[in-house]
Enzyme design. Structure first.
Site, PDB file in Angstrom:
ATOM      1  N   HIS A 532      -7.466  -4.747   8.312  1.00 53.83           N
ATOM      2  CA  HIS A 532      -5.962  -4.003   7.486  1.00 53.83           C
ATOM      3  C   HIS A 532      -6.139  -4.340   6.221  1.00 53.83           C
ATOM      4  CE1 HIS A 532      -3.643  -2.446  10.859  1.00 53.83           C
ATOM      5  NE2 HIS A 532      -4.320  -3.176  11.539  1.00 53.83           N
ATOM      6  N   ILE A 867      -2.921   2.466  13.290  1.00 53.29           N
ATOM      7  CA  ILE A 867      -1.971   1.774  13.905  1.00 53.29           C
ATOM      8  C   ILE A 867      -2.117   0.143  13.923  1.00 53.29           C
ATOM      9  CG2 ILE A 867      -2.932   1.875  16.170  1.00 53.29           C
ATOM     10  CD1 ILE A 867       0.995   2.182  15.146  1.00 53.29           C
TER      11      ILE A 867
END
Length: 867
Positions: A532, A867
């Protein structure tokens, strides 16, 4: 119906076009999550839907008036200033497809442009929105363009009222150009658009803006609310270096001017925000409502429903088999939320229960075996940390003046009885000893962590590779700080495998302490930091310096989908001060700070799978191997499957780069690529800009390797560490996230209790019931695929993303190769000789299967960190 409109238009000799767009999603995530309770959120959703139904006709009517105008721009004919000539303003006409159902999406409109032959070939267009509401512009297609045929303009962008923009919104055709090859009449337009996207670095960003800029992680804490919620700034300093995040420009806090104030809705460049008919909008809405509303209500309900702690392993299994009966008022608040509808029984019991995690679907106790404990290090949720052991005893890199001597206390006597007659020296020489080392990153923080309600050890686990290809744990070392001070070195105890009596229970606890550390490292480093966080600067730099018509922008764009949005949400409810992670994981309030310390050792080039395997010593170079490396653990599911995916990615990128760059000189001469790379290194990952390992971006080889690595991180690596969260970690006994007491010592009550009730002692030490409910609620959402997910080898824009045939055909070959790889992986999982592929839990390794259905599937590689 449309005669009044079409009659206004003198068609004559015109270019006919079709505009596809989507009205604002009525299930807008930001509107839904502004409510303050679960019931309020549902009511808000109903209100939004009702309002949308009432305005559908009005919106359609507005489109049929003079509300959306386009102007074509020539790619071949320039005006006096040298810029492409701009055609006459033209408005949308009639709807040419049926009106979509609520939330379904797209509508198509006719449009006819006046376009004289001396205007040349259209290469871009301006669009103006005169309505108050924004819409999502999907595409423009021109038909029967003289000497060109059809020209596609992929847009995929939100368009707001024109008064909100300082310059007109522009979109380019799907032709792909390096900066030096751009048609001269379009060059200025290309440059001006990049200037808009970069902004000026000042002011608080507004929702409609599309500005990409950098900032440090200074919005995790909330010191104005409570001093306890203050957090250090991550990034921009040598103590806590960090990748940059997207800049929002919010005001500083009153308490700490270096910290940015927090808000419910975090600015994102508009096209990075969810809202394009994406069911993950709803997933994220559930995630946000779960963290802000559902979890607090579940936790407050625990005292009302009986025991607040688990008493037995059967109590834990009741979460999936019997459920937790909840008070009526809690049920009424939670039951309307879609995710929680699935969790409620419908047999009249009205209990909350979770899906059965895959790890216990076949065998409820297989997780307790040493074989499964070891197997998950190479086929589990965190399969890329284990290393070959090259020195014995294991060593430490910690500063001895600060932390004393951290050399491992594991001796030959501890392990040689488990090596089947082999000496330690022989095992090391033959690459048979491995280590899961969670010592150095954790030890400097142990004193701080252990002053809280949690109690932790730094851990080292030594494993032996047996003749049947499985790993066997032979020793676990638990280390805690010396009471006299960290500089005195750790106090360490070594545990060896035992199956019977109290010693067997002690061994089971030793494994649990290892897994707690591994769970934290997985979530904060392997998952959050290494996928991320490190990708976000690439997204920002790409949009600031690579035009949408640049080949590398087009290559990387699918792998950026929704990442900035999920990261912003994470900063708001997951990794923020006392958010989900800090509340339920051992590292607590030091979670992100500790990941920053680990980032000091992050090297981009080592994230490429073959390089990672070589660095950890679990593979050796082998020119005869298809991927240039040979695995030392032949049956290593993550590595073996990953190398297949890595090879396909790299081959695709090689073909693509070779098409657009005919020489290394073309790389050097690409002004946009060089600006992108310079800023990525010096700003996006600026705390590491002086490190010599960065590629110089002077050759095609460097570009291929860098793009392949980035795609690997955003797709396969993230899939491997994300979509197994609930299948493995949904059973908290298998993947505990907290340790709340130290190991019971002989003579203590806890030690005596181990003989009487080992399950209760185990449960009193690991993650508690309240934290377990939080973990399960969140990781089930995070482990699901959205219905419209785009998987590796797929693109949401079909074949229209480029006008060049060769890259499209190469991409199709890439997709076909991934289908073949999936079949190969299925065959591997059916080979019972490969014991690490299914293990005692009978749980085949499927996380790197490229395709998936919607939901909790334990497989599938999305293009991006979505996600």
């Amino acid at each position: 119906m449309f005669s009044g409109v079409t009659g206004l238009i003198n068609r004559g000799q015109k270019l006919k076009g079709t505009v596809v767009l989507m009205r604002k999603n009525v299930l807008d995530i930001n509107e839904l999550t502004s409510a303050q309770s679960a019931s309020g959120i549902i009511g808000g959703a109903i209100g939004v839907i009702g309002g949308a139904i009432g305005t559908t006709v009005d919106t359609l009517t507005a489109f049929l008036g003079r509300s959306v105008a386009l102007k074509l721009i020539s790619a071949t004919s320039a005006d006096a200033s040298g810029k492409g000539k701009v055609g006459k303003q033209t408005f949308l006409e009639g709807v040419i497809t049926s009106l979509p159902t609520l939330g379904a999406g797209q509508s198509a409109f006719d449009i006819h442009f006046e376009w004289d032959t001396d205007m040349g070939v259209p290469g871009a267009f301006y669009i103006e929105n005169f309505m108050q509401v924004e819409f999502y512009l999907v595409s423009l297609t021109l038909e029967d363009v003289p000497n060109q045929g059809t020209i596609h303009f992929p847009c995929n962008s939100w368009v707001y009222n024109s008064k909100l923009y300082k310059s007109d919104r522009i979109f380019f055709s799907n032709k792909t150009y390096l900066p030096g090859d751009m048609p001269a009449p379009l060059k200025k337009y290309r440059e001006e658009e990049l200037v808009v996207l970069r902004g000026d670095g000042t002011g608080e960003r507004k929702e409609h803006e599309r500005i990409y800029d950098y900032d440090v992680y200074n919005d995790l804490g909330n010191p104005d609310s409570n001093a306890r919620l203050a957090r250090p700034v991550l990034g921009g300093n040598t103590t806590f270096p960090y990748p940059r995040r997207g800049r929002t420009g919010r005001k500083p806090t009153k308490t700490d001017p270096k910290s940015e104030s927090r808000s419910d809705n975090v600015y994102l460049p508009r096209d990075e925000a969810f809202g394009h008919l994406k069911s993950s909008d709803f997933l994220v809405y559930i995630l946000k409502s779960a963290s802000q509303n559902v979890i607090p209500q579940l936790q407050s309900a625990l005292p009302l429903v009986g025991k607040t702690e688990f008493d037995s392993f059967e109590d834990v299994r009741d979460l999936y088999e019997g459920g937790i009966k909840l008070p009526t008022n809690i049920l009424s608040d939670l039951s309307p939320i879609p995710l929680f509808k699935e969790l409620f029984r419908t047999d009249g019991e009205q209990a909350l229960k979770f899906p059965v995690p895959k790890i216990i679907q076949v065998d409820k106790s297989a997780w307790m075996t040493d074989e499964e404990f070891a197997r998950e290090m190479i086929a589990g949720l965190n399969p890329h940390v284990i290393k070959v052991l090259k020195e014995f005893p294991p060593q430490s890199k910690l500063d001895k003046q600060l932390y004393g001597d951290n050399t491992s206390t594991i001796t030959k006597q501890h392990v040689e009885s488990s090596l089947g007659g082999v000496t330690v020296e022989q095992a090391i020489s033959n690459n048979k000893l491995f280590i899961l080392d969670h010592h150095d990153p954790l030890f400097p923080y142990l004193s701080k962590i252990n002053k809280t309600t949690t109690k932790a050890y730094a851990t080292r686990t030594v494993l032996f590779l047996q003749n049947d290809g499985t790993l066997k744990p032979v020793a676990i070392e638990l280390s805690k700080p010396n009471p006299q001070g960290d500089n005195y070195g750790p106090i360490s105890t070594v545990y060896t495998p035992t199956k019977q009596g109290v010693d067997g229970s002690i061994w089971q606890l030793a494994k649990a302490y290892v897994v707690v550390n591994d769970s934290c490292f997985h979530q904060l480093v392997s998952h959050w930091l290494n996928t991320h966080a490190v990708v976000e600067p690439f997204i920002i730099a790409t949009n600031r310096h690579l035009s949408v018509v640049h080949p590398i922008h087009k290559l990387l764009l699918p792998h950026y989908r929704d990442t900035m949005n999920i990261n912003a949400l994470a900063r708001n409810v997951l990794v923020n001060a006392e958010g989900i992670i800090e509340s339920t994981f051992l590292w607590g309030g030091y979670s992100l700070e500790m990941s920053a310390v680990v980032y000091k050792d992050w090297v981009l080039t080592e994230q490429a799978l073959p390089n990672d395997l070589l660095k950890r010593g679990v593979a050796v170079e082998d020119s005869s191997s298809p991927h240039g490396v040979r695995l030392l653990i032949e049956d290593y599911p993550y590595a073996a499957d990953g190398l297949e995916i890595w090879g396909a990615i790299k081959s695709w990128v090689e073909e693509y780069v070779a098409f657009y760059y005919k020489s290394d000189a073309a790389i050097v001469q690409d002004s946009e690529l060089q600006a992108f790379w310079k800023e990525l290194v010096e700003v996006g990952h600026g705390d590491k800009k002086n490190e010599s390992w960065w590629p110089k971006m002077q050759t095609r080889t460097e570009l291929v390797q860098t793009c392949s690595t980035l795609i690997w991180i955003a797709s396969a690596l993230h899939a491997a560490v994300n979509f197994g969260q609930y299948p493995y970690g949904g059973y908290i006994l298998n993947r505990p996230t907290l340790s709340r007491q130290f190991m019971p010592e002989k003579g203590s009550k806890e030690y005596d209790d181990l003989a009487k009730n080992p399950e209760k002692v185990f449960l009193n030490i690991i993650t508690g019931k309240k934290e377990t409910l939080t973990d399960l609620t969140i990781i089930e959402v995070l482990s699901r695929h959205a219905s419209d997910e785009q998987y590796l080898g797929q693109r949401g824009d079909g074949d229209n993303w480029t006008a060049d045939t060769a890259p499209i055909e190469a991409f199709k070959r890439f997709g076909k190769k991934l289908v073949e790889i999936e079949q190969k992986l299925i065959q591997r999982n059916n080979d019972e000789r490969l014991r690490n592929r299914y293990g005692p839990a009978q749980m085949p390794y499927t996380l790197l299967y490229p395709s998936s259905e919607e939901g909790l599937t334990f497989r599938g590689i999305p293009n991006s960190i979505s996600i």
